[in-house]
Design an enzyme around this catalytic site. Structure first.
Site, PDB file in Angstrom:
ATOM      1  CE  LYS A 162     -31.110  46.915 -42.619  1.00 41.44           C
ATOM      2  NZ  LYS A 162     -31.652  47.863 -43.606  1.00 41.44           N
TER       3      LYS A 162
HETATM    4  N1  PMP Z   1     -36.868  49.675 -46.299  1.00 41.90           N
HETATM    5  C1  PMP Z   1     -35.646  49.273 -46.656  1.00 41.90           C
HETATM    6  C2  PMP Z   1     -35.479  48.491 -47.908  1.00 41.90           C
HETATM    7  C3  PMP Z   1     -34.550  49.583 -45.853  1.00 41.90           C
HETATM    8  O1  PMP Z   1     -33.319  49.184 -46.183  1.00 41.90           O
HETATM    9  C4  PMP Z   1     -34.752  50.342 -44.683  1.00 41.90           C
HETATM   10  C5  PMP Z   1     -33.576  50.733 -43.826  1.00 41.90           C
HETATM   11  N2  PMP Z   1     -33.286  49.724 -42.888  1.00 41.90           N
HETATM   12  C6  PMP Z   1     -36.045  50.716 -44.341  1.00 41.90           C
HETATM   13  C7  PMP Z   1     -37.089  50.377 -45.178  1.00 41.90           C
HETATM   14  C8  PMP Z   1     -36.323  51.430 -43.055  1.00 41.90           C
HETATM   15  O2  PMP Z   1     -36.177  50.508 -41.991  1.00 41.90           O
HETATM   16  P1  PMP Z   1     -35.710  50.958 -40.563  1.00 41.90           P
HETATM   17  O3  PMP Z   1     -36.638  52.021 -40.143  1.00 41.90           O
HETATM   18  O4  PMP Z   1     -35.861  49.752 -39.707  1.00 41.90           O
HETATM   19  O5  PMP Z   1     -34.321  51.423 -40.685  1.00 41.90           O
END
Ligand code: PMP
Length: 318
Positions: A162
């Site tokens: 992230k």
């Molecule tokens: N892909 C992206 C680009 C994201 O920003 C997110 C949100 N965090 C997700 C997928 C989903 O990830 P998570 O389930 O860990 O929130």
């Protein structure tokens, strides 16, 4: 929560809980300070009795924060237990009683002048909370457009973590979709295979299979994706397949949904003007929304290890 913008009273910043108004940085830091930042997006859900919140898969989110920081060469100076205690404290003193987003953000303290590419710079870390209501089981649906922007690839940026800068790519795709009259975008990767949405992973239902792009498809290592794949297998008894997904499979799937911390489970009912299935929320998506909601709100005892309970009743705060 106080004030008309409903900001919390306190933020955790660099090792201490501090009042909201004291957490400022100088405007000249605005330019480069965020380029090197990484973050986490976490949710806490109100339990049915509202005296308890449940942070969803908190440990896994903190571990991903550690990986994100490691990748951009920032050092995490706090233990995960310490960050857990700090966040629990924040939810209590802010008297949070509703579904809430928790966002840790790590960045280099000094980015001005020649410090732009400095290695092993001091990492600053803040954790703030803000209300974010769940849309599970509300009937919300979205339309999507396959973006003309490609998802960032491994040889350009690190998609699996992230990294704040990754989100410019997401933003461009999201804005394009909105301007073209769709709710969201689905990005292909440089191989032309389906990758993910601007801030969510993508899943397809075809017969008794749930199909989703594998982690080599340029996706974030999503914690919701991992949880939902387990629920699909263990609760709904479906087959789960992680593999490269073609664009045309999106148009031919029985059901499509996006998933993530903010997206939760979001049914996609139309892609590029192709109705998905019959253009309504499908039975698997509906069942999964219910199963996921039970896990998030503490009703399903089998997944208790995914929840960090936080007592927020009057007694806990006093
Ligand atoms: N892909 C992206 C680009 C994201 O920003 C997110 C949100 N965090 C997700 C997928 C989903 O990830 P998570 O389930 O860990 O929130």
């Amino acid at each position: 929560m106080s004030g008309e913008h409903r900001h919390p009273e306190y933020i955790w910043w660099n090792g201490e809980r501090r009042p909201w108004d004291d957490c400022t940085i100088h405007v000249t830091e605005l330019g480069w300070s965020t380029v090197g930042a990484v973050f986490e997006g976490i949710r806490a859900y109100a339990g049915d009795n509202a005296d308890e919140l449940y942070i969803f898969r908190f440990r896994e989110h903190l571990e991903r924060l550690e990986r994100s920081m490691r990748l951009v060469r920032l050092t995490l100076e706090y233990g995960l237990e310490e960050l857990t205690a700090a966040t629990v404290d924040l939810l209590r003193v802010n008297e949070v009683r509703e579904d809430t987003y928790i966002r840790p953000l790590a960045y280099a303290r000094e980015t001005s002048g020649k410090r732009f590419a400095q290695i092993a710079n001091d990492a600053a870390l803040l954790i703030n909370t803000s209300p974010m209501a769940s849309h599970l089981k509300t009937g919300l649906t979205q339309t999507a457009k396959v973006s003309s922007w490609r998802r960032i690839s491994e040889d350009v940026m690190p998609p699996r973590v992230k990294n704040i800068s990754n989100y410019r790519n997401s933003q461009l795709a999201g804005m394009e979709a909105r301007l073209d009259g769709y709710d969201t975008a689905i990005l292909l990767n440089h191989q032309g295979k389906v990758s993910e949405g601007p801030g969510a992973c993508v899943m397809l239902v075809l017969g008794d299979q749930v199909i989703t792009p594998d982690v080599g498809s340029g996706i974030l290592e999503s914690i919701t994706r991992d949880a939902l794949l387990k629920l699909c297998r263990e609760v709904l008894g479906l087959k789960v397949v992680e593999r490269a997904v073609d664009r045309t499979e999106l148009y031919l799937a029985d059901e499509v949904f996006t998933c993530g911390t903010a997206a939760e489970v979001t049914p996609i009912v139309n892609i590029d003007k192709y109705a998905v299935g019959n253009g309504e929320i499908g039975p698997v998506t509906r069942a999964l929304e219910g199963a996921f909601d039970d896990v998030l709100r503490g009703r399903d005892a089998r997944y208790g290890h995914w929840r960090t309970p936080v007592e927020v009743g009057a007694a806990a705060v006093a």
